[in-house]
Scaffold this active site. Sequence first.
Site, mmCIF file in Angstrom:
data_model
loop_
_atom_site.group_PDB
_atom_site.id
_atom_site.type_symbol
_atom_site.label_atom_id
_atom_site.label_comp_id
_atom_site.label_asym_id
_atom_site.label_seq_id
_atom_site.Cartn_x
_atom_site.Cartn_y
_atom_site.Cartn_z
ATOM 1 N N HIS A 1 -3.146 -3.233 -5.978
ATOM 2 C CA HIS A 1 -3.453 -2.914 -4.586
ATOM 3 C C HIS A 1 -4.939 -3.103 -4.309
ATOM 4 O O HIS A 1 -5.780 -2.365 -4.829
ATOM 5 C CB HIS A 1 -3.005 -1.478 -4.268
ATOM 6 C CG HIS A 1 -3.250 -1.098 -2.847
ATOM 7 N ND1 HIS A 1 -3.713 0.128 -2.455
ATOM 8 C CD2 HIS A 1 -3.124 -1.818 -1.709
ATOM 9 C CE1 HIS A 1 -3.856 0.152 -1.149
ATOM 10 N NE2 HIS A 1 -3.509 -1.019 -0.674
ATOM 11 N N ASN B 1 -4.738 5.569 -0.209
ATOM 12 C CA ASN B 1 -4.078 5.733 1.093
ATOM 13 C C ASN B 1 -3.448 7.117 1.267
ATOM 14 O O ASN B 1 -3.264 7.576 2.390
ATOM 15 C CB ASN B 1 -3.029 4.648 1.313
ATOM 16 C CG ASN B 1 -3.672 3.341 1.771
ATOM 17 O OD1 ASN B 1 -4.841 3.312 2.131
ATOM 18 N ND2 ASN B 1 -2.916 2.269 1.737
ATOM 19 N N SER C 1 0.828 -1.203 0.000
ATOM 20 C CA SER C 1 0.000 0.000 0.000
ATOM 21 C C SER C 1 0.856 1.244 0.000
ATOM 22 O O SER C 1 0.335 2.329 -0.202
ATOM 23 C CB SER C 1 -0.922 0.049 1.214
ATOM 24 O OG SER C 1 -0.609 -0.898 2.150
ATOM 25 N N GLU D 1 -6.288 -0.747 -7.210
ATOM 26 C CA GLU D 1 -5.399 0.246 -7.817
ATOM 27 C C GLU D 1 -4.338 -0.517 -8.604
ATOM 28 O O GLU D 1 -3.695 -1.422 -8.056
ATOM 29 C CB GLU D 1 -4.717 1.105 -6.741
ATOM 30 C CG GLU D 1 -5.679 2.062 -6.063
ATOM 31 C CD GLU D 1 -5.039 2.844 -4.919
ATOM 32 O OE1 GLU D 1 -5.310 4.044 -4.804
ATOM 33 O OE2 GLU D 1 -4.291 2.255 -4.118
HETATM 34 N N1 3HC Z 1 -16.360 -12.048 3.104
HETATM 35 C C1 3HC Z 1 -17.692 -12.223 3.070
HETATM 36 N N2 3HC Z 1 -18.541 -11.511 3.828
HETATM 37 C C2 3HC Z 1 -18.003 -10.578 4.652
HETATM 38 C C3 3HC Z 1 -16.618 -10.336 4.725
HETATM 39 C C4 3HC Z 1 -15.788 -11.122 3.905
HETATM 40 N N3 3HC Z 1 -14.441 -10.982 3.906
HETATM 41 N N4 3HC Z 1 -16.391 -9.348 5.622
HETATM 42 C C5 3HC Z 1 -17.585 -8.982 6.101
HETATM 43 N N5 3HC Z 1 -18.560 -9.713 5.517
HETATM 44 C C6 3HC Z 1 -19.983 -9.673 5.752
HETATM 45 C C7 3HC Z 1 -20.312 -9.362 7.179
HETATM 46 O O1 3HC Z 1 -20.162 -10.532 7.960
HETATM 47 C C8 3HC Z 1 -21.749 -8.894 7.095
HETATM 48 O O2 3HC Z 1 -22.608 -9.993 7.215
HETATM 49 P P1 3HC Z 1 -23.924 -9.905 8.161
HETATM 50 O O3 3HC Z 1 -24.746 -8.811 7.558
HETATM 51 O O4 3HC Z 1 -24.546 -11.247 8.014
HETATM 52 O O5 3HC Z 1 -23.427 -9.610 9.527
HETATM 53 C C9 3HC Z 1 -21.853 -8.356 5.668
HETATM 54 O O6 3HC Z 1 -20.611 -8.649 5.034
HETATM 55 C C10 3HC Z 1 -22.106 -6.917 5.571
HETATM 56 O O7 3HC Z 1 -21.391 -6.235 6.526
HETATM 57 P P2 3HC Z 1 -22.043 -5.050 7.336
HETATM 58 O O8 3HC Z 1 -23.517 -5.218 7.401
HETATM 59 O O9 3HC Z 1 -21.289 -4.890 8.590
HETATM 60 O O10 3HC Z 1 -21.737 -3.717 6.527
HETATM 61 P P3 3HC Z 1 -21.929 -3.317 5.012
HETATM 62 O O11 3HC Z 1 -22.813 -4.207 4.264
HETATM 63 O O12 3HC Z 1 -22.314 -1.909 5.005
HETATM 64 O O13 3HC Z 1 -20.470 -3.393 4.377
HETATM 65 C C11 3HC Z 1 -18.158 -3.081 4.446
HETATM 66 C C12 3HC Z 1 -19.345 -3.843 5.034
HETATM 67 C C13 3HC Z 1 -18.040 -3.365 2.962
HETATM 68 C C14 3HC Z 1 -16.896 -3.573 5.174
HETATM 69 C C15 3HC Z 1 -18.410 -1.549 4.669
HETATM 70 O O14 3HC Z 1 -18.594 -1.296 6.014
HETATM 71 C C16 3HC Z 1 -17.279 -0.714 4.153
HETATM 72 O O15 3HC Z 1 -17.177 -0.410 2.973
HETATM 73 N N6 3HC Z 1 -16.382 -0.284 5.077
HETATM 74 C C17 3HC Z 1 -15.195 0.491 4.714
HETATM 75 C C18 3HC Z 1 -14.108 -0.465 4.341
HETATM 76 C C19 3HC Z 1 -12.915 0.269 3.805
HETATM 77 O O16 3HC Z 1 -12.816 1.480 3.785
HETATM 78 N N7 3HC Z 1 -11.927 -0.519 3.381
HETATM 79 C C20 3HC Z 1 -10.682 0.006 2.862
HETATM 80 C C21 3HC Z 1 -9.657 -0.028 3.920
HETATM 81 S S1 3HC Z 1 -8.139 0.651 3.365
HETATM 82 C C22 3HC Z 1 -7.342 -0.666 2.714
HETATM 83 O O17 3HC Z 1 -7.766 -1.780 2.766
HETATM 84 C C23 3HC Z 1 -6.044 -0.356 2.086
HETATM 85 C C24 3HC Z 1 -4.905 -0.908 2.844
HETATM 86 O O18 3HC Z 1 -3.768 -0.746 2.047
HETATM 87 C C25 3HC Z 1 -4.656 -0.236 4.174
#
Ligand code: 3HC
Length: 297
Positions: free
Chosen positions: A143, A193, A122, A155
Site C-alpha cells: 500500500h 487509513n 487501502s 505498508e
Molecule cells: N512528483 C514530483 N514532484 C511532485 C509530485 C510528484 N508526484 N507532486 C508534487 N510534486 C512537487 C510539487 O510540484 C512541488 O514543486 P514546487 O515546489 O516546484 O511547486 C514540490 O513537489 C513540493 O511540494 P510543496 O512545496 O507543495 O510541498 P512539500 O514539499 O511540503 O511536500 C507533500 C508536498 C509531500 C505532498 C506534502 O505536502 C505532504 O506530505 N502532504 C501530505 C500527503 C499525504 O498525507 N499523503 C497521504 C495521503 S493518504 C493515501 O495516499 C492513502 C490512500 O490509500 C488514501
Amino acid sequence: MTQPPIRVVGVAGAGQMGSGIAQVVAMAGYRTLLFDVSAAQLARAREGVAASLAKLVEKGKATAEGREQALARLDGVTDLAALHGADLVIEAAPEDLELKTGLWRALDPHCPHHTLFASNTSSLPIARMAAVTGRPDRVLGLHFFNPVPLMPLVEVVRTVATGEAAFARALAFARSLGKEVVAARDTPGFVVNRLLVPYLLDAVRAREAGLASTADLDAGMKLGAGHPMGPLALLDLIGLDTVVQVAEAMFTEFREPRFAPPPLLTRLVALGHLGRKSGRGFYDYAGAAPVPAELGL
Ligand code: 3HC
C-alpha cells in the site's frame, strides 16, 4: 525453495496511484509494464510520469540520465496477458472488490508459480483477492501513499494465508524502492487509513457544521498541529471519490458511524467535484493558485 529475483514488475491500473507506483518501480531499476484497458489512460499516465520525473530532476532528487533510464524501462500495455513474464504484479485498480477479484482471476493462469500478487488497496479485504487465485500464499498488500514519488512509506500487508517467504520478498522489494516499510495485517485501512480516514471525515463534518471556513480549517491543522497540509486540501489531493470508496469499505466492515462518509462528501462526488484531478473539490484549481470552492453551505 529459492525464488528467482524480481526483475520484471507489472502494475495493473494506470490511474493516479498506478502511474506513481510504476514510476518509482522504474526509477529503482526494474523493467516495468504498466497495464490499463485504456490506451488514452496509458498515454496520460506516461505524460504524468515524465512531468513528475522532470520535477524531481529540477529539485535535484533525480538526474537527467536517471529520468531517461526510468522512462526507457517503462512500457504501457493494454493486454493483461502481457504481464505473464512479471515476477511481481502490483494491482492499483479503483477500490472496487469485483473489479480487483476479476483482474486477479484473469491474471492467475498467465503468471508462473513464483509470481507475487500485491494489491495497492487501502481498505478492501486482500484475503478475498487471494481466495480467487491458486496462490493465496503469494498474495499480499503493498500500500503506497499519494503522491507516490514523494511519500516515503509503503505498508506491507499480510493475510492469514500469506507465506513467510512471500512476505519477506515483498518487504525487500519495497525497501529496494527506497521506501520505509510498516508491516500490517489485512484489516480495513491497515495502519495509516485506520487513523487518517476518520480524521478526514471529521474535517468534512466540521466544515458541513459551519465550524470554520475551508481556509481556516486547513490553516488550523497546518499551523496548529504541524501537518504538511490541511485535511480538506489533503482530501482534494487523494481524490474525494477514493476517500468515499475507502470510507464505505471501512464502514461496511466495522459498522461504526465514524467511518460513514458524510453527505457533503458524497454530494461533491456525485457532481464530479473530485479534487485536484477534476479541477475542483474543496478548492478550485482553475487559477494559478487554488482558492476555496463555493460549497453552497
Ligand atoms: N512528483 C514530483 N514532484 C511532485 C509530485 C510528484 N508526484 N507532486 C508534487 N510534486 C512537487 C510539487 O510540484 C512541488 O514543486 P514546487 O515546489 O516546484 O511547486 C514540490 O513537489 C513540493 O511540494 P510543496 O512545496 O507543495 O510541498 P512539500 O514539499 O511540503 O511536500 C507533500 C508536498 C509531500 C505532498 C506534502 O505536502 C505532504 O506530505 N502532504 C501530505 C500527503 C499525504 O498525507 N499523503 C497521504 C495521503 S493518504 C493515501 O495516499 C492513502 C490512500 O490509500 C488514501
